[in-house]
Design a protein around this motif. Structure first.
Motif, PDB file in Angstrom:
ATOM      1  N   GLY A  65       0.707  -1.196   0.008  1.00  0.00           N
ATOM      2  CA  GLY A  65      -0.107  -0.130  -0.120  1.00  0.00           C
ATOM      3  C   GLY A  65       0.745   1.349   0.114  1.00  0.00           C
ATOM      4  N   GLY A 119       2.378   1.556  -3.518  1.00  0.00           N
ATOM      5  CA  GLY A 119       1.567   1.956  -4.579  1.00  0.00           C
ATOM      6  C   GLY A 119       1.159   3.639  -4.412  1.00  0.00           C
ATOM      7  N   LEU A 120       1.342   4.054  -3.116  1.00  0.00           N
ATOM      8  CA  LEU A 120       0.894   5.488  -2.703  1.00  0.00           C
ATOM      9  C   LEU A 120       2.101   6.500  -3.258  1.00  0.00           C
ATOM     10  CD1 LEU A 120      -0.800   7.874  -1.484  1.00  0.00           C
ATOM     11  CD2 LEU A 120       0.466   7.275   0.772  1.00  0.00           C
ATOM     12  N   ASN A 162       1.825   6.483  -7.117  1.00  0.00           N
ATOM     13  CA  ASN A 162       0.860   7.264  -7.978  1.00  0.00           C
ATOM     14  C   ASN A 162       1.371   9.002  -7.728  1.00  0.00           C
ATOM     15  OD1 ASN A 162      -0.737   5.280  -8.106  1.00  0.00           O
ATOM     16  ND2 ASN A 162      -1.805   5.379  -6.359  1.00  0.00           N
ATOM     17  N   TYR A 207      -5.702  -7.350  -3.944  1.00  0.00           N
ATOM     18  CA  TYR A 207      -6.566  -6.793  -2.773  1.00  0.00           C
ATOM     19  C   TYR A 207      -7.714  -7.929  -2.937  1.00  0.00           C
ATOM     20  CZ  TYR A 207      -8.622  -3.798  -6.118  1.00  0.00           C
ATOM     21  OH  TYR A 207      -9.189  -3.250  -7.612  1.00  0.00           O
ATOM     22  N   SER A 250      -8.846  -4.741   0.223  1.00  0.00           N
ATOM     23  CA  SER A 250      -7.679  -4.873   1.257  1.00  0.00           C
ATOM     24  C   SER A 250      -6.517  -5.790   0.874  1.00  0.00           C
ATOM     25  CB  SER A 250      -8.324  -5.599   2.906  1.00  0.00           C
ATOM     26  OG  SER A 250      -7.213  -5.640   3.488  1.00  0.00           O
ATOM     27  N   THR A 251      -5.704  -5.458   0.880  1.00  0.00           N
ATOM     28  CA  THR A 251      -4.206  -6.009   0.629  1.00  0.00           C
ATOM     29  C   THR A 251      -3.735  -7.145   1.281  1.00  0.00           C
ATOM     30  OG1 THR A 251      -2.658  -4.438   1.473  1.00  0.00           O
ATOM     31  CG2 THR A 251      -3.402  -3.840  -0.811  1.00  0.00           C
ATOM     32  N   ASN A 295      -7.002  -0.461  -0.500  1.00  0.00           N
ATOM     33  CA  ASN A 295      -6.537  -0.010  -2.013  1.00  0.00           C
ATOM     34  C   ASN A 295      -7.802  -0.413  -2.810  1.00  0.00           C
ATOM     35  OD1 ASN A 295      -5.238   0.481  -4.298  1.00  0.00           O
ATOM     36  ND2 ASN A 295      -3.415  -0.621  -4.118  1.00  0.00           N
ATOM     37  N   GLY A 345      -7.426   3.659  -6.385  1.00  0.00           N
ATOM     38  CA  GLY A 345      -6.551   4.124  -5.574  1.00  0.00           C
ATOM     39  C   GLY A 345      -6.660   3.963  -4.075  1.00  0.00           C
ATOM     40  N   PRO A 346      -5.710   4.144  -3.288  1.00  0.00           N
ATOM     41  CA  PRO A 346      -5.931   3.881  -1.923  1.00  0.00           C
ATOM     42  C   PRO A 346      -6.814   5.054  -0.988  1.00  0.00           C
ATOM     43  CG  PRO A 346      -3.657   4.368  -2.234  1.00  0.00           C
ATOM     44  CD  PRO A 346      -4.524   4.390  -3.427  1.00  0.00           C
TER      45      PRO A 346
END
Length: 484
Positions: free
Chosen positions: A155, A158-159, A162, A337, A425-426, A440, A444-445
């Motif tokens: 997570g 990924g943030l 992005n 996820y 959820s991851t 996620n 996007g989260p």
């Protein structure tokens, strides 16, 4: 030097019958799981009264003491150290240990009623299907800490991607987050063989076939296999088959040849069946699970969320929620996820809302309000057993209205899935507020967290309102008279 965790372990041990009564010790994310010789020696009221104990759950296999995330991982080794150091037949009760709520108080009566309900649930849960589901859960539960750790890293990664931050570090974070997931079938195979009485490393060996890159050179009916095809389901099936093959061969091979023949034939026979049958079948099943979950939320999201969120607490009571663990893991493997967990987590929100309504409505019931105050923080973090067994289930109707809150929260999250805003959820394990770092989704989260927060709020509000106006009908006056 004594620490708070060692003090907790010292307090728990005599209340479960002492060292001589403890057969096995393990822990999951929130619970200390004990195998006990004689459960009649457990002093449950005193155990529940310990400050660190959030609740207890007794199933057919283990006696489970809810301590909460983090705490249980620290208390378990302290508990095991006491078992190693203490002589057999150690005394059963520490001087000055709390005796629990008075039996004639409201909290005492609710605790007794909760104990009756748990005993009845244990009797109903002793079916072959539910025993099998618990064994499957025992395969996957030990993997949850790694799933959570890798899920949080994924997570965060990924943030960063992005936002375009730290491009030099994101490949390293990708490797850290993905390494375990790439090899999770091996761990599933190891645990499966261990759970069903086989040699764990042989279970891991046959499961490793599923993720080996070289399977791409193997063709089945003219189609090449793909590394990872079948995922955890294929690994589970392979290791289970391997365990039965191993036992069958070992019973027919002379002892002098066992060390050579048994593992060789186990790996060979199971490996061939895995390559030419199980991987394809498990791959088709895994694909069907992903397709069904996506279709369900895309086309009937609000209704699906309503049903799943509303029924999850009863599923937990029946032990049937354990069947969802392989499904969650399969979805995480496929999509990164699981879209089901955030919806199911809404059941906890309804439970919190119901407990708050009981707290407000029965303001003269001091013992019950004390129980709620101690259990509410855990409930907000997704540990719902103290509120379920200490408040809503013994009272009856509040359990139903808590389910209504969960249904409303699930419908909220499911509705946004129909709009294309899937929330996932991851990792599996946490719930409530503790799930936020693992969220996620398709957009996007940040948006996933916003939708999830809206679902929690909906669950809180509906659970509160339903309980306040319906769940306590006929109870408020009677309870107020108990303790003026």
């Amino acid at each position: 030097m004594r620490t708070p965790d060692s003090i907790t372990a010292e307090a728990i041990l005599p209340l479960v019958g002492g060292p001589a009564n403890v057969v096995s010790v393990a822990h999951c994310m929130t619970r200390l799981r004990l195998g006990l010789r004689d459960r009649s020696l457990v002093q449950e009221a005193a155990l529940r009264a310990l400050p660190a104990v959030l609740g207890v759950v007794a199933d057919d296999a283990t006696y489970q003491i809810v301590l909460g995330p983090g705490t249980v991982a620290r208390v378990t080794p302290e508990f095991e150290a006491l078992l190693t150091a203490a002589p057999a037949g150690a005394p059963g009760l520490l001087a000055g240990a709390p005796a629990g709520p008075p039996a004639d108080s409201t909290a005492g009566r609710l605790a007794a009623r909760g104990a009756e309900l748990r005993a009845d649930r244990r009797r109903r849960n002793s079916t072959p299907v539910r025993i099998m589901l618990r064994r499957i859960a025992d395969i996957f539960v030990p993997l949850i800490p790694a799933l959570i750790g890798c899920g949080v890293v994924a997570g965060l990664n990924g943030l960063l991607i992005n936002l375009g931050w730290l491009p030099g570090i994101t490949p390293a974070l990708t490797a850290i987050a993905s390494g375990f997931m790439a090899l999770i079938p091996v761990f599933v195979g190891y645990n499966t063989a261990k759970e069903f009485g086989g040699t764990p490393v042989l279970g891991g060996a046959v499961a490793a076939i599923v993720v080996y890159a070289g399977v791409a050179k193997v063709t089945v009916s003219g189609t090449a296999l793909s590394p990872g095809q079948g995922g955890v389901l294929g690994a589970l099936a392979a290791a289970l088959l391997g365990t039965y093959v191993e036992k069958w061969i070992r019973g027919r091979v002379p002892d002098a040849l066992d060390v050579l023949v048994t593992p060789t034939l186990t790996v060979l026979i199971t490996g061939l069946v895995t390559l030419y049958g199980l991987m394809y079948a498990a791959g088709e099943l895994a694909a069907a699970i992903g397709t069904a979950a996506n279709w369900l939320l895309d086309h009937t999201g609000a209704l699906a969320g309503l049903v799943l969120g509303g029924l999850f607490l009863p599923l937990v009571m029946l032990g049937l929620h354990q069947a969802l663990i392989p499904i969650h893991t399969t979805l995480i493997e496929q999509q990164g996820y699981t879209v089901l967990l955030p919806i199911l987590a809404m059941a906890g929100a309804g439970q919190v809302g119901a407990a708050l309504a009981v707290y407000v409505r029965l303001r003269h019931d001091t013992s019950l309000r004390t129980t709620i105050r101690s259990a509410l923080p855990a409930g907000l973090l997704g540990v719902g057993e103290p509120l379920i067994y200490g408040v809503s289930l013994p009272l009856g109707r509040p359990f139903v209205t808590a389910c209504a809150g969960g249904a409303a929260g699930g419908a909220f999250v499911g509705f946004f899935s129909m709009l294309g805003d899937k929330v996932g959820s991851t990792a599996i394990g946490p719930s409530g507020w503790a799930l936020f770092p693992l969220l996620n989704g398709s957009r996007g989260p940040v948006l996933a967290a916003a939708v999830y927060a809206g679902g929690l709020l909906t669950g809180y509000v509906v659970g509160f309102v339903a309980t306040y106006f319906y769940g306590l009908a006929g109870l408020s006056v009677a309870r107020a008279r108990v303790e003026p």
